[in-house]
Design a protein around this motif. Structure first.
Motif, PDB file in Angstrom:
ATOM      1  N   SER A   1      68.729  78.959  46.993  1.00  0.00           N
ATOM      2  CA  SER A   1      70.042  77.895  47.607  1.00  0.00           C
ATOM      3  C   SER A   1      70.993  78.097  46.740  1.00  0.00           C
ATOM      4  CB  SER A   1      69.192  76.622  47.676  1.00  0.00           C
ATOM      5  OG  SER A   1      68.247  76.902  48.691  1.00  0.00           O
TER       6      SER A   1
ATOM      7  N   VAL B   1      73.802  74.745  45.435  1.00  0.00           N
ATOM      8  CA  VAL B   1      74.111  73.411  45.449  1.00  0.00           C
ATOM      9  C   VAL B   1      75.012  73.136  44.589  1.00  0.00           C
ATOM     10  CG1 VAL B   1      73.012  70.949  44.806  1.00  0.00           C
ATOM     11  CG2 VAL B   1      71.455  72.677  45.665  1.00  0.00           C
TER      12      VAL B   1
ATOM     13  N   TRP C   1      73.845  69.980  48.882  1.00  0.00           N
ATOM     14  CA  TRP C   1      73.445  71.202  49.144  1.00  0.00           C
ATOM     15  C   TRP C   1      74.378  72.014  49.860  1.00  0.00           C
ATOM     16  CZ3 TRP C   1      72.650  72.829  54.133  1.00  0.00           C
ATOM     17  CH2 TRP C   1      71.950  73.943  54.504  1.00  0.00           C
TER      18      TRP C   1
ATOM     19  N   THR D   1      71.250  78.084  52.083  1.00  0.00           N
ATOM     20  CA  THR D   1      69.971  78.548  51.729  1.00  0.00           C
ATOM     21  C   THR D   1      69.633  79.919  52.361  1.00  0.00           C
ATOM     22  OG1 THR D   1      68.919  76.440  51.310  1.00  0.00           O
ATOM     23  CG2 THR D   1      67.470  78.253  51.979  1.00  0.00           C
TER      24      THR D   1
ATOM     25  N   MET E   1      64.659  73.732  48.350  1.00  0.00           N
ATOM     26  CA  MET E   1      65.498  72.283  47.744  1.00  0.00           C
ATOM     27  C   MET E   1      65.628  72.534  46.196  1.00  0.00           C
ATOM     28  SD  MET E   1      66.488  70.799  50.389  1.00  0.00           S
ATOM     29  CE  MET E   1      67.208  69.908  49.239  1.00  0.00           C
TER      30      MET E   1
ATOM     31  N   TRP F   1      64.226  68.520  52.943  1.00  0.00           N
ATOM     32  CA  TRP F   1      64.949  69.310  54.006  1.00  0.00           C
ATOM     33  C   TRP F   1      65.117  68.518  55.165  1.00  0.00           C
ATOM     34  CZ3 TRP F   1      66.942  73.925  53.656  1.00  0.00           C
ATOM     35  CH2 TRP F   1      67.468  74.798  54.767  1.00  0.00           C
TER      36      TRP F   1
ATOM     37  N   GLY G   1      69.413  71.371  53.786  1.00  0.00           N
ATOM     38  CA  GLY G   1      68.884  70.270  52.781  1.00  0.00           C
ATOM     39  C   GLY G   1      69.795  69.052  52.424  1.00  0.00           C
TER      40      GLY G   1
END
Lengths: 115, 110
Positions: free
Chosen positions: A35, A37, A47, A50, A101, B92, B99
Motif C-alpha cells: 500500500s 499512505v 490511505w 493498495t 493497512m 479496511w 483503507g
C-alpha cells in the motif's frame, strides 16, 4: 528484517507527474499486498492505494482515482506509484507499507506540488 | 473529516492508564479488524496493535487493544514520557473498498 525504502519524491508543478518507487527486502514480496499512505504537512495519515500480491486487484482512494496508478514488479521486489495530474493538495510525505493497512512502513518520501 | 473518529488529544501523568477511542461503522470496524499505530515526530508510523488486540513482537505489554461492535480502543498502562506521540487507528472499509484512518490522537504525558 523487513526493509522498505521509498524514492522518487521531489518538486513537481501542478498538472505534472512523478513516479515513486519502494524497494522491499526481508520478506517474500509477492505473497503480500502493498500500500501507499500519505501524510500532508501537519496532518494525519491518509490511505492512498493498495495492490494485491498478484497485481490484481488494485484499490484507490477517491481523491486519487483516475490520476494515480499503483503497480508492482515482483521480480524486482519493488512497488510503484505513478502520479499524474498532480495538485497542490497532493503535497505530502508518501509512505509505502506492507499489507493492506501497513504492518511495516518505509521512512517516506516527500512530494511537493507547487509552481 | 476522517471516516474513523478519534479524540484529537489525550493526556496523563507518568504511571497512569489512558485509553484512546476509535469510532467507526459496520463497513469498517464492524466487519474488519483494527490496527493501531504510534507516530513519533518526524518518523514513520509504527504498528502497535494488529487484528484489534494483537501486539507485534517488541511492543511492550503496556499497550493493549480491544474492539466491540463498531468501536475500538487502545489502552496504555504505566504511562511513560516516551509514549508521548500521535496515535492512529485504521481499518479496511468494505463499502469504500479501501483503507480508512482515524484523524489521530496527540498524547501528552504531563
Amino acid at each position: 528484517e523487513v526493509h522498505l525504502v521509498e524514492s522518487g519524491g521531489g518538486l513537481a508543478q501542478p498538472g505534472g507527474s512523478l513516479r515513486l518507487s519502494c524497494a522491499a527486502s526481508g520478506f517474500t514480496f509477492n505473497k503480500y499486498a502493498m500500500s501507499w499512505v500519505r501524510q500532508a504537512p501537519g496532518k494525519g495519515l491518509e490511505w492512498v492505494s493498495t495492490v494485491s500480491g498478484s497485481s490484481d486487484p488494485t484499490y484507490y482512494a477517491d481523491s486519487v482515482k483516475g490520476r494515480f496508478t499503483i503497480s508492482r514488479d515482483n521480480s524486482k521486489s519493488t512497488l510503484y506509484l505513478q502520479m499524474n495530474s498532480l495538485r497542490a493538495e497532493d503535497t505530502a510525505v508518501y509512505f509505502c507499507a506492507k499489507n493492506r493497512m501497513g504492518d511495516n512502513w518505509g521512512q517516506g518520501t516527500l512530494v511537493t506540488v507547487s509552481s | 473529516q476522517s471516516v474513523l473518529t478519534q479524540p484529537p488529544s489525550a493526556s496523563g501523568t507518568p504511571g497512569q492508564r489512558v485509553t484512546i477511542s476509535c469510532s467507526g461503522s459496520r463497513s469498517n470496524i464492524g466487519l474488519n479488524t483494527v490496527n493501531w499505530y504510534q507516530q513519533l515526530p518526524g518518523t514513520a508510523p509504527k504498528l502497535l496493535i494488529y487484528s484489534s488486540n494483537q501486539r507485534p513482537s517488541g511492543v511492550p505489554d503496556r499497550f493493549s487493544g480491544s474492539k466491540s461492535g463498531t468501536s475500538a480502543s487502545l489502552a496504555i498502562s504505566g504511562l511513560q514520557s516516551e509514549d508521548e506521540a500521535d496515535y492512529y487507528c485504521a481499518a479496511w472499509d468494505d463499502s469504500l473498498n479501501g483503507g480508512v484512518f482515524g484523524g489521530g490522537t496527540k498524547l501528552t504525558v504531563l
